[in-house]
Enzyme design. Structure first.
Site, PDB file in Angstrom:
ATOM      1  N   ASP A  59       0.880  -1.174   0.000  1.00  0.00           N
ATOM      2  CA  ASP A  59       0.000   0.000   0.000  1.00  0.00           C
ATOM      3  C   ASP A  59       0.913   1.217   0.000  1.00  0.00           C
ATOM      4  OD1 ASP A  59      -1.585   2.187   0.604  1.00  0.00           O
ATOM      5  OD2 ASP A  59      -2.824   1.103   2.045  1.00  0.00           O
ATOM      6  N   ASN A  86       3.005   3.030 -10.627  1.00  0.00           N
ATOM      7  CA  ASN A  86       1.737   3.069 -11.380  1.00  0.00           C
ATOM      8  C   ASN A  86       0.524   3.354 -10.497  1.00  0.00           C
ATOM      9  OD1 ASN A  86      -0.236   2.079 -13.636  1.00  0.00           O
ATOM     10  ND2 ASN A  86      -0.656   0.738 -11.890  1.00  0.00           N
ATOM     11  N   TYR A 163      -6.826  15.994  -9.175  1.00  0.00           N
ATOM     12  CA  TYR A 163      -5.966  14.943  -9.749  1.00  0.00           C
ATOM     13  C   TYR A 163      -4.826  15.518 -10.583  1.00  0.00           C
ATOM     14  CZ  TYR A 163      -4.735  11.149 -12.987  1.00  0.00           C
ATOM     15  OH  TYR A 163      -4.054  10.241 -13.763  1.00  0.00           O
ATOM     16  N   LYS A 167      -0.469  15.014 -10.306  1.00  0.00           N
ATOM     17  CA  LYS A 167       0.409  14.484 -11.364  1.00  0.00           C
ATOM     18  C   LYS A 167       1.411  15.553 -11.811  1.00  0.00           C
ATOM     19  CE  LYS A 167      -1.307  10.234 -11.859  1.00  0.00           C
ATOM     20  NZ  LYS A 167      -0.542   9.011 -11.610  1.00  0.00           N
TER      21      LYS A 167
HETATM   22  P1  NAP Z   1      -7.221   1.505 -11.992  1.00  0.00           P
HETATM   23  O1  NAP Z   1      -7.720   0.465 -12.900  1.00  0.00           O
HETATM   24  O2  NAP Z   1      -8.142   2.180 -11.034  1.00  0.00           O
HETATM   25  O3  NAP Z   1      -5.983   0.884 -11.168  1.00  0.00           O
HETATM   26  C1  NAP Z   1      -5.351   1.637 -10.187  1.00  0.00           C
HETATM   27  C2  NAP Z   1      -4.430   0.714  -9.413  1.00  0.00           C
HETATM   28  O4  NAP Z   1      -3.790   1.490  -8.376  1.00  0.00           O
HETATM   29  C3  NAP Z   1      -5.180  -0.428  -8.715  1.00  0.00           C
HETATM   30  O5  NAP Z   1      -4.389  -1.583  -8.708  1.00  0.00           O
HETATM   31  C4  NAP Z   1      -5.338   0.112  -7.292  1.00  0.00           C
HETATM   32  O6  NAP Z   1      -5.484  -0.892  -6.323  1.00  0.00           O
HETATM   33  C5  NAP Z   1      -3.989   0.779  -7.156  1.00  0.00           C
HETATM   34  N1  NAP Z   1      -3.922   1.641  -5.980  1.00  0.00           N
HETATM   35  C6  NAP Z   1      -4.696   2.702  -5.661  1.00  0.00           C
HETATM   36  N2  NAP Z   1      -4.327   3.191  -4.462  1.00  0.00           N
HETATM   37  C7  NAP Z   1      -3.300   2.410  -4.030  1.00  0.00           C
HETATM   38  C8  NAP Z   1      -2.499   2.400  -2.882  1.00  0.00           C
HETATM   39  N3  NAP Z   1      -2.696   3.265  -1.865  1.00  0.00           N
HETATM   40  N4  NAP Z   1      -1.500   1.483  -2.778  1.00  0.00           N
HETATM   41  C9  NAP Z   1      -1.304   0.589  -3.771  1.00  0.00           C
HETATM   42  N5  NAP Z   1      -2.049   0.514  -4.870  1.00  0.00           N
HETATM   43  C10 NAP Z   1      -3.035   1.432  -4.995  1.00  0.00           C
HETATM   44  O7  NAP Z   1      -6.534   2.720 -12.782  1.00  0.00           O
HETATM   45  P2  NAP Z   1      -5.601   2.747 -14.090  1.00  0.00           P
HETATM   46  O8  NAP Z   1      -6.356   3.455 -15.147  1.00  0.00           O
HETATM   47  O9  NAP Z   1      -5.044   1.405 -14.370  1.00  0.00           O
HETATM   48  O10 NAP Z   1      -4.487   3.765 -13.570  1.00  0.00           O
HETATM   49  C11 NAP Z   1      -3.134   3.381 -13.402  1.00  0.00           C
HETATM   50  C12 NAP Z   1      -2.295   4.641 -13.434  1.00  0.00           C
HETATM   51  O11 NAP Z   1      -2.455   5.291 -14.710  1.00  0.00           O
HETATM   52  C13 NAP Z   1      -2.675   5.686 -12.382  1.00  0.00           C
HETATM   53  O12 NAP Z   1      -1.504   6.271 -11.859  1.00  0.00           O
HETATM   54  C14 NAP Z   1      -3.442   6.733 -13.190  1.00  0.00           C
HETATM   55  O13 NAP Z   1      -3.343   8.020 -12.611  1.00  0.00           O
HETATM   56  C15 NAP Z   1      -2.704   6.663 -14.508  1.00  0.00           C
HETATM   57  N6  NAP Z   1      -3.453   7.187 -15.662  1.00  0.00           N
HETATM   58  C16 NAP Z   1      -4.587   6.576 -16.076  1.00  0.00           C
HETATM   59  C17 NAP Z   1      -5.260   7.070 -17.199  1.00  0.00           C
HETATM   60  C18 NAP Z   1      -6.498   6.399 -17.732  1.00  0.00           C
HETATM   61  O14 NAP Z   1      -7.086   6.944 -18.690  1.00  0.00           O
HETATM   62  N7  NAP Z   1      -6.927   5.262 -17.187  1.00  0.00           N
HETATM   63  C19 NAP Z   1      -4.776   8.217 -17.858  1.00  0.00           C
HETATM   64  C20 NAP Z   1      -3.611   8.831 -17.405  1.00  0.00           C
HETATM   65  C21 NAP Z   1      -2.946   8.291 -16.300  1.00  0.00           C
HETATM   66  P3  NAP Z   1      -6.963  -1.414  -5.821  1.00  0.00           P
HETATM   67  O15 NAP Z   1      -7.393  -2.433  -6.822  1.00  0.00           O
HETATM   68  O16 NAP Z   1      -6.669  -1.984  -4.476  1.00  0.00           O
HETATM   69  O17 NAP Z   1      -7.860  -0.212  -5.789  1.00  0.00           O
END
Ligand code: NAP
Length: 245
Positions: A59, A86, A163, A167
């Protein structure tokens, strides 16, 4: 075999990046704040024939969790080649500068910035043992201060404070980290996966996790001539990916 740690890799872009790094022949440690979800992710990958993978409870908002994960990984290896920061949250609404509360800012920064600081500082000495260490901080093109100040940018009106500011702060952390490590073999970059359909945005993203994972994996695997200290968003610049901060 390169050893890789990915935070928040139990689902979404982190999970897909883990899958692609395994296909590149790496050994991958799936960071997951839930032990069960981490184990389930490992089982899913093993069922696909990708066996060089394990889960670690991690975490990023807990210094104790990061310390224990560092100890656990340190018992199994004395080198880490790739760290992919990530794990991230967006908190949901409200996001605006007048409505989002200080507590909301604290929560988002605790994961998206302080989480990266905790994990990076805990694992830096293991990364320093690698011949070609790589750090990828997963960022967002929507955090570019330059683009948000340009009225001709097509997403100029898509404003938010909560958010994107976390970032943008992560981007500055990336600049300084790359600078601190500039006379070493490290490559440190902030990389946007694109607008990808995941739980993060209720699957409204227009890209796939495969596309996002490919963007992240590319900078986790870059060679000695690759960039460092850059902000990469291929949707902004399909040629070099280099994007204004
Ligand atoms: P996601 O499907 O919501 O996955 C987020 C991951 O982060 C999950 O595994 C979540 O774990 C984990 N997480 C959250 N808080 C945490 C903590 N305190 N400790 C450890 N793990 C934690 O989101 P995603 O779209 O794959 O996003 C991944 C990254 O890409 C993020 O940094 C996000 O800001 C970035 N991003 C995403 C997009 C997009 O369009 N999706 C665009 C730009 C950047 P749980 O399963 O336990 O919640």
């Amino acid at each position: 075999m390169k050893k890789v740690l990915i935070t928040g890799a139990n689902k979404g872009i982190g999970f897909e990046t883990a899958r692609q790094m395994l296909q590149h022949g790496c050994y991958v440690c799936i960071g997951s704040r839930s032990v069960e979800n981490g184990r389930a992710a490992v089982e899913t990958l093993k069922a696909k024939g990708l066996s060089h993978v394990e889960a670690v409870e991690l975490d990023v908002t807990s210094s104790e969790s990061v310390r224990v994960a560092r100890e656990e990984i340190g018992r199994k290896t004395d080198v880490l080649d790739v760290l992919i920061n990530n794990a991230g949250i967006n908190w949901g609404m409200p996001q605006s500068s007048l409505e989002a509360s200080v507590d909301q800012f604290k929560q988002v920064f605790d994961t998206n910035l302080y989480g990266v600081v905790r994990v990076t500082q805990a694992f830096i000495n293991l990364l320093q043992k690698s011949a070609q260490p790589r750090i990828v901080n997963v960022s967002s093109s929507g955090s570019s201060l330059t683009l948000h100040s340009d009225p001709t940018w097509k997403y100029y009106s898509h404003k938010a404070a909560l958010y994107p500011s976390s970032k943008a702060a992560l981007n500055m952390y990336t600049i300084d980290l790359a600078y601190q490590l500039k006379d070493t073999p490290f490559k440190v970059n902030a990389v946007c996966p694109g607008f990808v359909a995941t739980d993060f945005n209720n699957h409204r993203g227009t890209g796939t996790v495969q596309e996002g994972g490919t963007r992240i994996a590319k900078y986790a695997m870059i060679g000695p001539d690759g960039p460092s200290g850059k902000f990469i968003a291929e949707e902004y610049n399909p040629q070099t990916g280099e994007t204004p901060w």
